[in-house]
Design a protein around this motif. Structure first.
Motif, mmCIF file in Angstrom:
data_model
loop_
_atom_site.group_PDB
_atom_site.id
_atom_site.type_symbol
_atom_site.label_atom_id
_atom_site.label_comp_id
_atom_site.label_asym_id
_atom_site.label_seq_id
_atom_site.Cartn_x
_atom_site.Cartn_y
_atom_site.Cartn_z
ATOM 1 N N ARG A 176 -0.061 -6.154 -4.188
ATOM 2 C CA ARG A 176 0.066 -4.694 -4.052
ATOM 3 C C ARG A 176 1.379 -4.292 -3.398
ATOM 4 O O ARG A 176 1.940 -3.245 -3.703
ATOM 5 C CB ARG A 176 -1.096 -4.150 -3.217
ATOM 6 C CG ARG A 176 -2.272 -3.747 -4.053
ATOM 7 C CD ARG A 176 -2.435 -2.252 -4.041
ATOM 8 N NE ARG A 176 -3.026 -1.788 -5.275
ATOM 9 C CZ ARG A 176 -3.565 -0.578 -5.422
ATOM 10 N NH1 ARG A 176 -3.605 0.240 -4.409
ATOM 11 N NH2 ARG A 176 -4.044 -0.211 -6.576
ATOM 12 N N LEU A 180 3.921 -1.717 -5.244
ATOM 13 C CA LEU A 180 4.515 -0.479 -4.727
ATOM 14 C C LEU A 180 5.975 -0.392 -5.167
ATOM 15 O O LEU A 180 6.437 0.670 -5.597
ATOM 16 C CB LEU A 180 4.399 -0.429 -3.202
ATOM 17 C CG LEU A 180 5.041 0.788 -2.534
ATOM 18 C CD1 LEU A 180 4.435 2.079 -3.051
ATOM 19 C CD2 LEU A 180 4.900 0.710 -1.023
ATOM 20 N N LEU A 184 7.550 2.551 -7.503
ATOM 21 C CA LEU A 184 8.692 3.369 -7.108
ATOM 22 C C LEU A 184 9.785 3.298 -8.171
ATOM 23 O O LEU A 184 10.434 4.305 -8.462
ATOM 24 C CB LEU A 184 9.220 2.916 -5.744
ATOM 25 C CG LEU A 184 8.295 3.221 -4.554
ATOM 26 C CD1 LEU A 184 8.831 2.595 -3.283
ATOM 27 C CD2 LEU A 184 8.135 4.722 -4.358
ATOM 28 N N ALA B 403 8.036 6.530 -0.445
ATOM 29 C CA ALA B 403 7.953 5.119 -0.057
ATOM 30 C C ALA B 403 7.027 4.940 1.139
ATOM 31 O O ALA B 403 6.184 4.039 1.162
ATOM 32 C CB ALA B 403 9.344 4.583 0.249
ATOM 33 N N GLY B 406 3.629 5.499 0.196
ATOM 34 C CA GLY B 406 3.201 4.370 -0.614
ATOM 35 C C GLY B 406 2.596 3.241 0.204
ATOM 36 O O GLY B 406 1.788 2.468 -0.300
ATOM 37 N N ILE B 407 2.969 3.174 1.486
ATOM 38 C CA ILE B 407 2.369 2.143 2.345
ATOM 39 C C ILE B 407 0.856 2.285 2.346
ATOM 40 O O ILE B 407 0.120 1.300 2.412
ATOM 41 C CB ILE B 407 2.930 2.251 3.777
ATOM 42 C CG1 ILE B 407 4.423 1.900 3.767
ATOM 43 C CG2 ILE B 407 2.188 1.335 4.737
ATOM 44 C CD1 ILE B 407 5.103 2.172 5.074
ATOM 45 N N ILE B 409 -0.952 2.907 -0.077
ATOM 46 C CA ILE B 409 -1.523 2.216 -1.246
ATOM 47 C C ILE B 409 -1.871 0.774 -0.874
ATOM 48 O O ILE B 409 -2.913 0.244 -1.247
ATOM 49 C CB ILE B 409 -0.515 2.173 -2.417
ATOM 50 C CG1 ILE B 409 -0.133 3.575 -2.845
ATOM 51 C CG2 ILE B 409 -1.080 1.406 -3.587
ATOM 52 C CD1 ILE B 409 0.802 3.570 -4.051
#
Lengths: 636, 480
Positions: A176, A180, A184, B403, B406-407, B409
């Motif tokens: 995961r 990410l 992005l 970003a 996104g952590i 996630i």
């Protein structure tokens, strides 16, 4: 013929649904037939597609719009071209052999769990096919996370064992982290180009993207590849993933899923070629991973761990090839590696099967006498991975080394070093397992037997492929036709080594390889084809045997601090901090109202005083509303 | 008329339920009424009776200029559908549970539905406020009478907290009311107001705090885990599945379009708070041992993303919020049902006491895994589409915000897989030794939810199309 492309993933999906939903009522035989049959059908369709693409070239097939909103569209579409059909053949072909092998290997499981196993395995193939066939990065990402899920489910297949489920969790979470990065990158593409379709992206890449964009996108995509294909720093999940059943290790954690990162970069070669910086990063990380994991593999005593670190190392070689711009060579090594690594994992499974679940190679030895087919096919695998002349591994590895040499002599010598290490740990493994004297218990020795034909037939087929699979890309100097590179040329520009200089280098490499392998053979035979072997290491060898303490480092630097932070947030910040303030406000209001109550003293004089004061304030307010507005402006 | 009936049906049904004589009578009436409402919503969405029936307007408090105006646009349809699906699901799941004073319990539940429907349909601000409060009051009674041990204290906090928000909003409503040229509470009149920057910012905050508490946005969230933990699970399902959408809905209907300049002005700080909240709540979720609190914090993280996506002012983000409002409701209700099943059967929801359930209850395990995967937005589950689009919007607003957000996630994978592992994997414990698999009724309901999860994950188009009109309207206001 491309209108049948959807059948390739459809068969495994159906297999997953049937075996998953009816696993309690189907017999093991039926489950096995459905599990293997669907993959065989996919393989046949893939073959048809292969010949179609060979004759007519690639095509994009649109099905429906997955996301269709005013701001953009993500079509659900497949791209059937030279690159994807190669992977389709590898996945369904080797997938079928491993499914077949599994029917025998997993036969002790109860019918319900047998069904669950094949359902997961079919779901994996389905996801992997989506990953490969998708015509844009979003569909690729669907498969990308899908294979991660299946990997998680299959590593933790024996879910009663908490260590196994921990390994499964670790694999998913580390993937995961990479995902990410991948996401992005997709966002970046979408925001700059408004599309994630390969065709459009590659067409617009040189005009629509600045060099910063390209570098950022390719680096972020590479972060995704680090997770999926187990590269530094995200590789530590793969050795732990060996907790899954051995055929799973062969299929997912050697031949197919872990090569998804290589596929992705080869697919995006247009973007990567636009960013030399990223290419250097890919090459260096790949090479560093190849060396680091090879050093660890030298001192492992678990048969599957050796193979796992070997896989990490070989994946590093593939990234090295991609990094120096030899995309076809990277893909070619994916194919040859799929042959010989699947072969060795299945061979290891056969050994573990015969040893009654034993994975410790210090307790094996001399198995060549009792397991001849397993042993000799394994030897072929070892020769191939070590680059023995004219095996498949020789062709692909030499091509990588030549490409690296053309790029940078320094990287070349490091790569040679990694290749020597490869031969060393592989010969060590082979000697310890198959030669010398047996070091296990008498009971184990008594039960030693060659595996049934459902297991040995895949071994033999993979053995043959490991031997001759390289001929599709044999160098010109040895009379080869360069077929593989020519085939991929429409998608991936090939780097060819022509002329007398290349021929001379080929001969040097051939000679060097033979010399090194003879030395490795003599040394490992003396050291490891023995009757007694304790496998205990001290000093620097222990550091390598303990994997450079990277897991411990990650725990100390990332996992534990994060856990502590979470505990601090939960117990202190949340409870005393934020909620404390909220409750404090409540208490203050309570307190204040208790105090204010005292103002109701019953003395008329006080009341009049308050009244006058209040009127004064109100008057002030109505007299000049601007004051309030100005006050508010100051605040906001 | 359909719009009006969507309010009248649960209202009358709810009042009737109060007079039900028996336990099963109360259950049957409420289940029947909620199913009827669902049919009506579907009729309204499909437009088989003509779309003009989806609006209703009549005089209400004439001296003030407040009218009883309700209507179904895309967003309302979607949220009414979510509400209408949620209630029969909840009633079905608790069908075999015994509650003291069942008539009042189910009656209040239907009144809660009345309030929710009203909130989602009202296009008159005073009417909106009226329903907003109407939804709060039954929720308060449901929690404080049928809740857990600490219910009084916790519910009191919940009530005061949201009530303070409501009062601020009321001040804001009146403030805008006096600014409207025609002294009206109509949404269209609110759109016409002209305010100075300071006035707009001031009014914006009055509204926003109310909605921020409801959603909740960090750091206004501390009432939520406590309330979710203490409320009876059927009420928790509605609170987290549907009621938190009131906050998001209100932002999209009453805040951003009315105060576009202030929305842009405050967007940076709101997005920052939302993103901090996402990571913060995800980290806390990792350390939760209580299944309900874990889901609560996970939900806070998800709502944070929706809030951030709205204020990132990108069309793709707002489109994502629309579909995610619906899908989050479905998924979180599914998770609560599993929590409810585990708690009623085993008497605990402490993860440390559970384990090994996969071998005892395979069907439950499979369904929870699907729901959990939807919770971490795995592709081909319904949540992926929404999260993908929302992150896209956030990314276009700012790369680094996306970003950092996104952590969450990654962290979501950590706490969700922890949850699966601790409940289902390993050997059985003393607590889980005697566990049995799902009852048929619950299984059917959960399978329906699983089908919804997968269907909308593979083909999200219906919801995206349904709400496209609202997105276009909101987005055009944002950039006007």
């Amino acid at each position: 013929m491309n209108n049948i492309a959807y059948l390739v993933p459809l068969f495994p999906l159906l297999g997953f649904l049937i075996n998953g939903l009816f696993r309690k009522s189907l017999s093991k035989g039926t489950i096995g037939i459905i599990g293997c049959g669907t993959i065989l059908l996919s393989f046949i369709v893939s073959l048809i597609l292969f010949f179609d693409v060979k004759a007519n070239g690639g095509v994009v097939v649109n099905y429906f719009n997955f996301i269709d909103v005013a701001s953009f569209q993500i079509p659900f579409a497949f791209q059937i071209d030279q690159l994807s059909v190669i992977f389709l053949l590898i996945i369904t072909g080797i997938g079928f052999l491993i499914h077949l092998y599994s029917t025998s290997y997993m036969h002790d499981e109860s019918s319900e769990h047998f069904g669950r196993y094949f359902a997961y395995l079919n779901l994996f193939v389905f996801s992997m096919l989506l990953l490969i066939m998708g015509a844009n990065y979003v569909i690729m990402f669907i498969g990308w996370e899908g294979v991660g899920l299946c990997s998680y489910l299959l590593i933790g297949y024996w879910f009663k064992n908490i260590n196994y489920t921990n390994a499964a969790k670790k694999a998913f979470v580390m993937n995961r982290i990479g995902d990410l990065g991948f996401l992005l990158a997709v966002f970046w593409l979408l925001s700059k180009l408004g599309t994630a379709n390969y065709v459009d992206v590659f067409e617009q890449a040189s005009t629509g993207l600045s060099s910063t964009d390209v570098t950022a996108i390719t680096l972020l995509l590479f972060v995704g590849a680090m997770g999926k294909s187990a590269q530094i720093p995200l590789y530590t999940w793969l050795p732990d993933a060996m907790a899954g059943p051995t055929p799973v290790s062969a299929l997912i954690h050697a031949a197919t899923m872990v090569t998804a990162g290589i596929y992705m970069i080869a697919r995006s070669n247009v973007l990567y070629s636009l960013s030399p910086l990223t290419q250097d990063v890919v090459a260096v990380i790949g090479l560093a991973t190849a060396i680091l994991s090879a050093t660890i593999a030298l001192f492992q005593n678990d048969i599957k761990k050796v193979l796992a670190y070997s896989t990490v190392s070989q994946l590093g070689f593939m990234f090295l090839a991609l990094g120096v711009g030899a995309y076809t060579t990277g893909v070619f090594h994916v194919m040859t590696h799929a042959f010989f690594k699947a072969l060795m994992f299945l061979g290891a499974g056969s050994v573990i099967h015969a040893m009654g679940g034993e994975q410790d190679i210090t307790k094996m030895g001399g198995l060549v006498k009792k397991l001849p087919i397993t042993a000799w096919t394994f030897v072929i695998g070892v020769l191939a991975i070590s680059g023995f002349p004219f095996t498949s591994g020789f062709v692909s590895k030499d091509e990588i080394l030549l490409a690296v040499l053309a790029h940078s002599p320094v990287l070349f010598w490091f790569a040679v070093f990694a290749a020597i290490l490869t031969a060393a740990y592989m010969f060590r493994l082979m000697m310890l397992v198959f030669f010398g004297g047996f070091r296990g218990t008498h009971e184990q020795e008594h039960h030693l037997h060659e595996s049934p034909s459902a297991m040995t037939i895949p071994l033999i087929i993979l053995g043959v492929l490991s031997l001759i699979g390289g001929f599709v890309q044999l160098p010109h100097v040895f009379g080869g036709e360069d077929f593989f590179n020519q085939f991929l040329a429409p998608i991936v520009p090939a780097v060819t080594h022509e002329g007398a200089e290349a021929a001379t280098l080929e001969y040097y490499l051939l000679g060097g390889t033979i010399v090194i392998l003879v030395i490795v053979y003599v040394v490992t035979k003396k050291l490891f084809a023995v009757d007694r072997f304790d496998g205990v290491y001290t000093g620097f060898k222990k550091v390598l045997a303990d994997k450079w303490y990277i897991d411990e480092l990650y725990n100390a630097v990332i996992v534990n601090p994060l856990d502590k932070l979470a505990g601090f947030l939960k117990n202190v910040v949340e409870k005393s901090g934020i909620d404390g303030i909220v409750n404090g406000v409540g208490k203050f209001v309570n307190y204040a109202s208790r105090q204010l109550r005292l103002l109701q003293s019953g003395q008329v004089g006080n009341y009049i005083l308050f009244m006058v004061l209040s009127i004064a304030v109100l008057f002030l307010v109505f007299w000049n509303q601007e004051i309030i507005v100005q006050f508010l402006q100051k605040i906001f | 008329m359909i719009a009006l009936f969507l309010i009248l049906l649960p209202l009358i049904g709810g009042l009737a339920t109060f007079f039900a004589k028996s336990n099963s009578g109360a259950k049957n009436i409420s289940l029947f009424v909620s199913l009827l409402t669902l049919l009506l919503v579907i009729a309204g969405i499909s437009g088989i009776f003509g779309s003009s029936l989806n609006f209703y307007d009549s005089a209400w408090i004439t001296p003030l200029g407040a009218r009883f105006t309700i209507g179904l646009d895309g967003m309302s349809k979607m949220l009414c559908l979510l509400t209408a699906i949620s209630f029969p699901v909840v009633f079905g799941v608790v069908y075999n549970n015994k509650y003291p004073q069942p008539a009042s319990f189910f009656g209040l539940m239907l009144l809660l539905q009345t309030g929710l429907m009203g909130v989602f349909m009202a296009t008159d601000c005073l009417l909106f406020y009226f329903f907003w409060e109407l939804a709060l009051i039954p929720a308060y009674f449901l929690c404080s009478i049928w809740g857990g041990d600490k219910r009084i204290k916790v519910t009191f906090k919940f009530f005061i907290y949201t009530f303070i928000g409501s009062l601020l909003m009321l001040v804001g409503i009146l403030y805008i009311y006096f600014k409207t040229p025609d002294h009206s509470f109509a949404l269209t009149s609110f759109y016409k107001i002209k305010l100075s920057a300071a006035e707009e910012n001031f009014a914006f905050l009055l509204f926003f705090i109310a909605f921020a508490i409801k959603m909740p946005v960090f750091p206004f969230h501390t009432w939520q885990p406590d309330t979710y933990e203490q409320a009876p699970t059927p009420v928790t399902m509605i609170l987290s599945g549907v009621m938190v959408k009131m906050g998001l809905f209100a932002v999209l209907r009453w805040l951003v379009p009315v105060f576009p300049a202030a929305s842009t002005h405050f967007s940076h700080i709101i997005i920052l708070l939302s993103v901090i909240g996402m990571v913060y709540a995800s980290l806390i979720a990792i350390r939760q041992d209580d299944l309900k609190r874990l889901i609560a914090y996970s939900s806070i993280a998800h709502i944070g993303l929706m809030c951030a996506a709205i204020f990132s002012a990108q069309q793709i983000g707002i489109e994502g919020v629309m579909i995610q409002m619906f899908n989050h409701g479905i998924n979180v209700i599914g998770l609560w049902i599993v929590a409810e099943v585990i708690e009623t059967q085993l008497g605990t929801r402490k993860l440390s006491e559970l384990g090994g359930l996969a071998s005892k209850a395979p069907a439950l395990a499979i369904i929870l895994v699907v729901m959990a995967l939807a919770n971490i937005a795995l592709p081909l589950t319904n949540a992926f589409v929404g999260e993908f689009m929302m992150f896209n919007g956030l990314f276009r607003y700012n790369v680094w915000m996306a970003a950092v957000a996104g952590i969450s996630i990654i962290l979501a994978a950590v706490y969700t897989l922890n949850m699966i592992q601790k409940i289902f994997y390993g050997e059985t414990t003393v607590v889980t030794d005697g566990a049995i698999d799902l009852a048929m009724g619950t299984k059917i309901i959960l399978v329906v939810l699983v089908v919804l999860v997968l269907a909308l994950g593979i083909y999200p188009q219906p919801i995206l199309q349904l709400t496209s009109d609202t997105v276009a309207a909101v987005f055009s206001k944002f950039h006007s």
